[in-house]
Design a protein around this motif. Structure first.
Motif, PDB file in Angstrom:
ATOM      1  N   LEU A  73       0.843  -1.197   0.000  1.00 25.93           N
ATOM      2  CA  LEU A  73       0.000   0.000   0.000  1.00 25.93           C
ATOM      3  C   LEU A  73       0.874   1.242   0.000  1.00 25.93           C
ATOM      4  N   LEU A  74       0.595   2.162  -0.929  1.00 27.15           N
ATOM      5  CA  LEU A  74       1.305   3.447  -0.978  1.00 27.15           C
ATOM      6  C   LEU A  74       0.407   4.518  -0.384  1.00 27.15           C
ATOM      7  N   CYS A  75       0.990   5.414   0.401  1.00 23.75           N
ATOM      8  CA  CYS A  75       0.226   6.463   1.062  1.00 23.75           C
ATOM      9  C   CYS A  75       0.914   7.804   0.855  1.00 23.75           C
ATOM     10  N   ASN A  76       0.125   8.853   0.839  1.00 18.85           N
ATOM     11  CA  ASN A  76       0.619  10.231   0.806  1.00 18.85           C
ATOM     12  C   ASN A  76       1.663  10.465  -0.282  1.00 18.85           C
ATOM     13  N   VAL A  77       1.368  10.059  -1.503  1.00 16.18           N
ATOM     14  CA  VAL A  77       2.281  10.291  -2.619  1.00 16.18           C
ATOM     15  C   VAL A  77       2.268  11.785  -2.943  1.00 16.18           C
ATOM     16  N   THR A  78       3.444  12.421  -2.934  1.00 13.80           N
ATOM     17  CA  THR A  78       3.537  13.857  -3.197  1.00 13.80           C
ATOM     18  C   THR A  78       4.064  14.107  -4.604  1.00 13.80           C
ATOM     19  N   ASP A  79       3.925  15.339  -5.069  1.00 15.55           N
ATOM     20  CA  ASP A  79       4.410  15.708  -6.398  1.00 15.55           C
ATOM     21  C   ASP A  79       5.928  15.621  -6.488  1.00 15.55           C
ATOM     22  N   ARG A  80       6.607  15.840  -5.383  1.00 12.84           N
ATOM     23  CA  ARG A  80       8.070  15.768  -5.381  1.00 12.84           C
ATOM     24  C   ARG A  80       8.563  14.339  -5.208  1.00 12.84           C
ATOM     25  N   VAL A  81       7.676  13.401  -5.378  1.00 19.00           N
ATOM     26  CA  VAL A  81       7.925  11.962  -5.345  1.00 19.00           C
ATOM     27  C   VAL A  81       8.522  11.513  -4.016  1.00 19.00           C
ATOM     28  N   SER A  82       7.683  11.584  -3.017  1.00 17.44           N
ATOM     29  CA  SER A  82       7.962  10.937  -1.746  1.00 17.44           C
ATOM     30  C   SER A  82       6.651  10.337  -1.277  1.00 17.44           C
ATOM     31  N   PHE A  83       6.735   9.231  -0.586  1.00 19.90           N
ATOM     32  CA  PHE A  83       5.533   8.547  -0.129  1.00 19.90           C
ATOM     33  C   PHE A  83       5.891   7.579   0.986  1.00 19.90           C
ATOM     34  N   TRP A  84       4.863   7.073   1.631  1.00 15.09           N
ATOM     35  CA  TRP A  84       4.989   6.039   2.648  1.00 15.09           C
ATOM     36  C   TRP A  84       4.450   4.752   2.052  1.00 15.09           C
ATOM     37  N   PHE A  85       4.994   3.613   2.484  1.00 14.51           N
ATOM     38  CA  PHE A  85       4.411   2.347   2.064  1.00 14.51           C
ATOM     39  C   PHE A  85       4.417   1.364   3.220  1.00 14.51           C
ATOM     40  N   VAL A  86       3.449   0.470   3.191  1.00 22.13           N
ATOM     41  CA  VAL A  86       3.368  -0.645   4.134  1.00 22.13           C
ATOM     42  C   VAL A  86       3.091  -1.905   3.329  1.00 22.13           C
ATOM     43  N   VAL A  87       3.458  -3.029   3.896  1.00 23.79           N
ATOM     44  CA  VAL A  87       3.175  -4.324   3.285  1.00 23.79           C
ATOM     45  C   VAL A  87       2.232  -5.055   4.225  1.00 23.79           C
ATOM     46  N   THR A  88       1.065  -5.425   3.705  1.00 24.37           N
ATOM     47  CA  THR A  88       0.092  -6.128   4.539  1.00 24.37           C
ATOM     48  C   THR A  88       0.347  -7.626   4.485  1.00 24.37           C
ATOM     49  N   ASP A  89      -0.060  -8.298   5.525  1.00 23.90           N
ATOM     50  CA  ASP A  89       0.086  -9.741   5.618  1.00 23.90           C
ATOM     51  C   ASP A  89      -0.871 -10.397   4.625  1.00 23.90           C
ATOM     52  N   PRO A  90      -0.392 -11.270   3.738  1.00 23.22           N
ATOM     53  CA  PRO A  90      -1.269 -11.878   2.726  1.00 23.22           C
ATOM     54  C   PRO A  90      -2.409 -12.707   3.317  1.00 23.22           C
ATOM     55  N   SER A  91      -2.185 -13.333   4.466  1.00 24.49           N
ATOM     56  CA  SER A  91      -3.234 -14.166   5.047  1.00 24.49           C
ATOM     57  C   SER A  91      -4.334 -13.331   5.702  1.00 24.49           C
ATOM     58  N   LYS A  92      -3.942 -12.209   6.334  1.00 23.07           N
ATOM     59  CA  LYS A  92      -4.915 -11.300   6.958  1.00 23.07           C
ATOM     60  C   LYS A  92      -4.630  -9.918   6.409  1.00 23.07           C
ATOM     61  N   ASN A  93      -5.458  -9.414   5.577  1.00 25.59           N
ATOM     62  CA  ASN A  93      -5.189  -8.156   4.880  1.00 25.59           C
ATOM     63  C   ASN A  93      -5.349  -6.930   5.776  1.00 25.59           C
ATOM     64  N   VAL A  94      -5.607  -7.134   7.058  1.00 22.71           N
ATOM     65  CA  VAL A  94      -5.792  -6.000   7.959  1.00 22.71           C
ATOM     66  C   VAL A  94      -4.619  -5.787   8.900  1.00 22.71           C
TER      67      VAL A  94
END
Length: 172
Positions: A73-94
């Motif tokens: 999951l990508l979050c807070n993508v900015t125009d200057r190309v910076s963002f946050w990402f997380v990887v969720t567990d495939p078995s439990k998507n939460v």
């Protein structure tokens, strides 16, 4: 029931994908710095490639083929190309994959990720993940040859000094 399930997933996604979350990593890209006039635009296709590369890294690290692109999951993508990402567990998507596993996977496949975007560790920065050490630079001239040249010069200078000193002493 379906609407309720979708709203729960959307709320969970919003909770997982926020800056400074426990297992979130910030990424900064300097495409123009690295490529100059040949810089490409960061768009949805590039985001897809980034997700695919992180999923690839997680698959290679865990030796399981359960991580999908939808788990990144990508979050807070900015125009200057910076963002946050997380990887969720495939078995439990939460729930998210522990940050230590994501960090190890990124470090293990850092070179492949950099090459996919034509960037280096300085222009593709994972802020919480220390960069991998680059191989030592081999000088064009071997070190032994430099040392040999310096020693030879000192010997020649010493001999020249002795000859000149001997000639001056004979003249006196």
């Amino acid at each position: 029931v379906l609407l309720l399930t979708l709203s729960v997933v959307a709320i969970a996604h919003a909770e997982l994908c926020k800056p400074d979350a426990q297992n979130a990593f910030k990424v900064r890209l300097s495409i123009k710095t690295a490529l100059g006039d040949n810089a490409y635009a960061w768009d949805a296709n590039e985001e897809y490639l980034f997700k695919a590369m992180v999923a690839f890294a997680m698959r290679r690290y865990t030796s399981r083929s359960t991580t999908q692109i939808s788990n990144v999951l990508l979050c807070n993508v900015t125009d200057r190309v910076s963002f946050w990402f997380v990887v969720t567990d495939p078995s439990k998507n939460v729930t998210t994959v522990p940050g230590s596993k994501v960090e190890a996977a990124i470090r293990m496949n850092r070179n492949r990720i950099n090459n996919a975007f034509l960037l280096s560790d300085k222009t593709l920065q994972f802020l919480k993940i220390t960069s991998t050490l680059s191989p030592p630079v081999e000088p064009s001239t071997p070190v032994w040859l430099i040392v040999f040249g310096v020693v030879l010069c000192l010997i020649v200078a010493g001999i020249a000094f002795l000859v000149v000193a001997g000639i001056q002493q004979r003249k006196k």
